[in-house]
Scaffold this motif. Sequence first.
Motif, PDB file in Angstrom:
ATOM      1  N   GLY A 174       8.953  -8.371  11.421  1.00 39.16           N
ATOM      2  CA  GLY A 174      10.219  -7.656  11.440  1.00 39.16           C
ATOM      3  C   GLY A 174      10.818  -7.482  10.065  1.00 39.16           C
ATOM      4  O   GLY A 174      12.025  -7.570   9.887  1.00 39.16           O
ATOM      5  N   ARG A 175       9.969  -7.261   9.093  1.00 39.35           N
ATOM      6  CA  ARG A 175      10.461  -7.165   7.723  1.00 39.35           C
ATOM      7  C   ARG A 175      10.304  -5.756   7.149  1.00 39.35           C
ATOM      8  O   ARG A 175      10.085  -5.597   5.951  1.00 39.35           O
ATOM      9  CB  ARG A 175       9.727  -8.171   6.844  1.00 39.35           C
ATOM     10  N   ALA A 176      10.372  -4.767   7.998  1.00 41.44           N
ATOM     11  CA  ALA A 176      10.260  -3.392   7.524  1.00 41.44           C
ATOM     12  C   ALA A 176      11.581  -2.659   7.719  1.00 41.44           C
ATOM     13  O   ALA A 176      11.625  -1.459   7.964  1.00 41.44           O
ATOM     14  CB  ALA A 176       9.126  -2.672   8.249  1.00 41.44           C
ATOM     15  N   GLY A 177      12.681  -3.395   7.599  1.00 42.73           N
ATOM     16  CA  GLY A 177      13.992  -2.826   7.867  1.00 42.73           C
ATOM     17  C   GLY A 177      14.453  -1.806   6.838  1.00 42.73           C
ATOM     18  O   GLY A 177      15.226  -0.918   7.136  1.00 42.73           O
ATOM     19  N   SER A 178      14.005  -1.964   5.608  1.00 45.93           N
ATOM     20  CA  SER A 178      14.378  -1.022   4.550  1.00 45.93           C
ATOM     21  C   SER A 178      13.226  -0.953   3.552  1.00 45.93           C
ATOM     22  O   SER A 178      12.340  -1.811   3.547  1.00 45.93           O
ATOM     23  CB  SER A 178      15.638  -1.517   3.823  1.00 45.93           C
ATOM     24  N   ASP A 179      13.265   0.073   2.712  1.00 42.93           N
ATOM     25  CA  ASP A 179      12.229   0.174   1.685  1.00 42.93           C
ATOM     26  C   ASP A 179      12.241  -1.051   0.784  1.00 42.93           C
ATOM     27  O   ASP A 179      11.198  -1.562   0.388  1.00 42.93           O
ATOM     28  CB  ASP A 179      12.445   1.431   0.832  1.00 42.93           C
ATOM     29  N   GLU A 180      13.431  -1.512   0.474  1.00 41.21           N
ATOM     30  CA  GLU A 180      13.553  -2.675  -0.408  1.00 41.21           C
ATOM     31  C   GLU A 180      12.898  -3.900   0.220  1.00 41.21           C
ATOM     32  O   GLU A 180      12.204  -4.666  -0.444  1.00 41.21           O
ATOM     33  CB  GLU A 180      15.041  -2.933  -0.676  1.00 41.21           C
ATOM     34  N   GLU A 181      13.130  -4.061   1.511  1.00 43.68           N
ATOM     35  CA  GLU A 181      12.539  -5.206   2.205  1.00 43.68           C
ATOM     36  C   GLU A 181      11.016  -5.085   2.258  1.00 43.68           C
ATOM     37  O   GLU A 181      10.295  -6.060   2.035  1.00 43.68           O
ATOM     38  CB  GLU A 181      13.120  -5.298   3.625  1.00 43.68           C
ATOM     39  N   ILE A 182      10.531  -3.884   2.540  1.00 45.00           N
ATOM     40  CA  ILE A 182       9.076  -3.684   2.572  1.00 45.00           C
ATOM     41  C   ILE A 182       8.485  -4.019   1.206  1.00 45.00           C
ATOM     42  O   ILE A 182       7.480  -4.726   1.101  1.00 45.00           O
ATOM     43  CB  ILE A 182       8.732  -2.229   2.963  1.00 45.00           C
TER      44      ILE A 182
ATOM     45  N   VAL B 130       4.425   1.914   0.828  1.00 38.41           N
ATOM     46  CA  VAL B 130       5.757   1.773   1.425  1.00 38.41           C
ATOM     47  C   VAL B 130       5.997   2.909   2.420  1.00 38.41           C
ATOM     48  O   VAL B 130       6.483   2.687   3.536  1.00 38.41           O
ATOM     49  CB  VAL B 130       6.853   1.756   0.335  1.00 38.41           C
ATOM     50  N   ALA B 131       5.612   4.113   2.040  1.00 39.82           N
ATOM     51  CA  ALA B 131       5.812   5.266   2.937  1.00 39.82           C
ATOM     52  C   ALA B 131       5.028   5.092   4.229  1.00 39.82           C
ATOM     53  O   ALA B 131       5.533   5.407   5.319  1.00 39.82           O
ATOM     54  CB  ALA B 131       5.395   6.556   2.223  1.00 39.82           C
TER      55      ALA B 131
END
Lengths: 330, 158, 734
Positions: free
Chosen positions: B118-126, B144-145
């Motif tokens: 569950g760590r794909a909440g934002s680009d920064e998190e990814i 990332v994309a």
Amino acid sequence: MNAFEYVRPDDVAGAVTMVSRDPHASYLAGGTTLLDLVLKDGVVELGRVVDITRLPLRGISRGDDTLRVGALTTMEELAADPTVTERLPFVREALLLGASPQLRNMATVGGNILQRTRCRYFRDPTVAACNKRAPGSGCAAVTGVARMHAILGARAACIALHASDLCVPLVALDAVVHIQGVGGKRSVPLTEFYVLPGDRPDIENVLQHGELITEVEVPLLPVNARSGYLKVRDRASYEFALTSAAAALLIEDGTIARARLALGGVGTIPRRAREAEELLNGAPAVNQTFRAAAEVALRDPFTVSGTAFKVELAKRTIVRILQTVSGVQS
Amino acid sequence: MDIVSTLRVNRTERPFTADTRTTLLDALREQLDLTGTKKGCDQGACGACTVLLDGKRVLSCLSLAAQCEGREVTTIEGLARDGKLHPVQAAFIRHDGFQCGYCTPGQIMSAVALLKEGRAGSDEEIREFMSGNLCRCGAYPNIVAAIREVARLGSESQ
Amino acid sequence: MTVVTANKLLGDPVDRVDGPLKVTGAAPYPSDVTYPGLVHAVLVQSTIAAGTIRSIDAADAEAAPGVLAVITHENAPALAEGPMTPLLGPAPPSPLKDNRILHHGQHVAIVVAETLEQATAAARLVRIDYEETAPVLGIDNPEAAVLRNPWGLETQRGDAAAALASAEVVYDETFAIAAGTNNPLGLFATVARWEGDRLIVHESTQWPTMARQTLATVFNVPENDVQVLVPYLGGGFGAGLRTWPHAILTALAARLVDRPVKLVLTRPQMFTSVGHRAETTQRLRLGATRAGRLVAIDHVGTSTLGAEAANMEFISIETGAAYACPNVATHDRQVRLNIPSPGWMRGPGSEGNFAIESALDELSYTLGIDPLELRLRNYAEVHPQSGLPWSSKALRECYRVGAERFGWTRRTPEIGSMREGNWLVGYGMAGVTFGGAQLPCQVRVSIRRDGSAHVRSAATDIGTGTYTVATQLAAELLGLDIGQVRVEIGDSDLAPAPPSGGSSLATSLGGAIRDAAGNLLRAFLNVLAEDHRSPLQGRRRDDVTAADGRIHLVDDPSVGETYSDILARHELDELAADGEINPQADGAGMAPSGPFAARFAEVRIDAELGLLRVARIVSAVDAGRILNEKLARSQIIGATVMGIGMTMLEETIFDPGSGRIANATFGDYLIPVNADVPDLDVVFVGEPDRFSPIGSKGLGEVGIVGVSAAIANAVYHATGRRIRSLPITIDQLL
């Protein structure tokens, strides 16, 4: 990297007996330090590897004001614990800023405490001079290329850094290490667990051969305390700290009622900044106080040309984390 | 010293004989003919050897094969089912999330785990939670994309 | 999808044709190869940088479990030296020649054992007694031998000295760039097997044709008896341009133990065994008018070099071409040290760009002229050295489009005038003029009776997309679907090809494919010359074209027939044709252009903590025709990431006393991770190049060039700190 025996004992007592009796045996937990040193760098030779990963030393339980963390709990497991998030947020921050998710799924809390230095002179057996590897042989790092090295507790005999992030908030919290040996159990505060290099940099902590860390007991912060961990490094992630600081503050009416402060990236051991805490306790939460605390914390550094910049960087790291935790603008 | 052991890899029991010193990575590559898992540094510093162990992403270069007995290992070869690519694999192709392809199995295993965490909440998190996988070709923005897209499609389908 | 034939700029963004293999772990890299009876080799490397080996005690290693051989200079047969290499010069010296040590990490033995673990353990038991002498280390070491104008490539035009003496404004500064290490993720590997006198080598190389020639020369066997295979390579970035000593040692070991032998370099060995970007220093002097016209450039570039190795580090190669300046002098120097041989690392010459583009930025502040405007005032409309028209140049458009996408006009020129929260914001830009070559290349293209085409060449795909663009080109030129084309490369038995290097391969191979496709259509027409049943009988090449799997008349597409029908009627399984390009050395009255680019960077700096982060980079690139927009974008993005590493992180550090590389691991030599890299904007501008047979110019390297200067200039804009050394690290920004 001679051949070694691999064994997987069924219980803690059996494992402790096995390693205690055999000077060439070592425990194997997450493997992220030991296998690197044995298999890849060839720094450590073992006759027997005692795999403890299936021993019942994993898991977290909460007491009234402490968290008891089994030594084989992984970094990711500890970071995911709700009590850690709620009552020890800077422990969680330090965990998640360390290593990578893969390594954090492997590396254990006990292993993190016992991790060996990243000094490349220590980790390359073709380098003759390393007092940590070969007592009395000298220190190649002190005249060599040093950047990721210690400036506190360091001396000409050894400037190897203890690179843990997790241990920084843990020493700030007065965490206690529970140890089992053939003679029984004992407990040592983490602040007294490590040994400064002195004349014997090869002796890093108070453990006797065969003693096993079974649990780490972490006091919880007061509900109204605020905490933070700041890690400064060149790369945005997946790098050891150049400097880091863990701070927990209890602030009442703009005055610091109780401060806990520890430093990473600068010490031969995770560095509790007690004198700085004394200065902070009872002082107003203002930038002047923070800077004074930073000056005290970095008193009498031992630097070489490559590490000299870390003195000022560490001070600024301390000031910044104190500002962040207290909400004071720079 | 040799050990005779069994690994459960990609839902299959795989007996093997190896040295006690053999890492999970070398056992997969040299004993079990599963060369999709790559050796990029062999020191826990690049993520190319990432596999799932009991569903969690770990580095196979710093695990002894003997340690993994009886545990479930998933490698890149076990991701596609019935010849159909895993959504992350397909997204990596669509977004050109690789060039030379060498770090790719590790990136994909890591991405599959990241989505589960569950760590794909934002680009920064990814970006942060994919930082344990080095890519020297520099495909990071495309990686990332790809992950962003799978995360979005996954949440839409729920 | 017609691009070349329709004269369009942008080719279809087709997915990588090798994608499915790569995402499933099924693409075979050299280290993945195995054979029955394969055994493992591990290298032993020198632990001193200079001196001689007094003695070797290999008894314990030889007696260790599983050991088959310990090969040292004492028992190795003499090997010939490798051949002179086009582009690169003399080959690296062959290994185990004698007892001399020229650098730390030199291979002094290779240990072969049944298993990798046994070989690794035994290698640690080889004891070597050295007679150590003081190594020559340090680029500024006065005892080091210095080579002057080593390649005869210095630029001289006008009178730079006189122009500098009389210039209204004079700039004089020095620059330093740390050594860097290519570090492809794929550990270089060699799997060697002898079948009698025939040698088969699975090798991490960017140049199978040259690897074959080198191994044949070294082992004194006919070239036809050596086969080098590398269908997939885990990146190269220049490290795979040479056939390095470890590959030769593996082939030697395989011969001596008479078993297939696999050697995989360790990551630390990747720092010492396969080249690295030389450390460089530069002194740059500019003379200008107060109106911002350059009147003189004097550029001295110095690079490090191995004790007996050859390398070309083209620091100032583009200095004379970048701007319309009448007086230019460049000077090349190399300093011989006891270090592992430097070699090419993506974009040799990018060092000079860092100096020139930093200097122009400094000049822009001195003169009060916008940095972009200053570059336009010195725009080279024609090639400034030859005076010839460029074969293509859209640098002006790069500046315009790049500045627009970036929002350059939002930049407030005062230092430290832009902020976002606690972060200082800086904008910086750089112009890029870079080289690129077309090199001789051959290919064979065939069409089979099922209508599929087969493209075969000894080229490689190191991640650049060769498989994909070759597939696209062949499909377009032969009128087939992409799925009908199979590209086979990475095999030295196929038609000779240049390296995947020097930004040359796509254009060179593409030109050869174009030639082959034309020849293949001719071959079909020849088959039909006497075939009265064919509507195409007697037609010439110019009369026909191909589409939908058939050849038809240009004037009347209804008149034609399919490849399959022709082959079936003539009972042919396939028809093949060869193609080649041999670029004109004289440029056909043009100045053959490489790519051009403009780079715009925004940085954020936490001034208290010295933290530097790249917020965004816009790259506007003129690389002529873009064969595949998706893959081309990836090339620029990837090279930009490497440029971020070069600028902010990467530094190969030699221990000053021992010459040992002090940070030869991925934990200590930092390359960018995902969190270091923001979204990167890439836009392609320009038009097909006139000198290139398919209109493309190389774009494998241009993406790294200019990144350093754009970031350093942005750092200055944010902080007022002018940093002329790379990498730019925290300690420099405190």
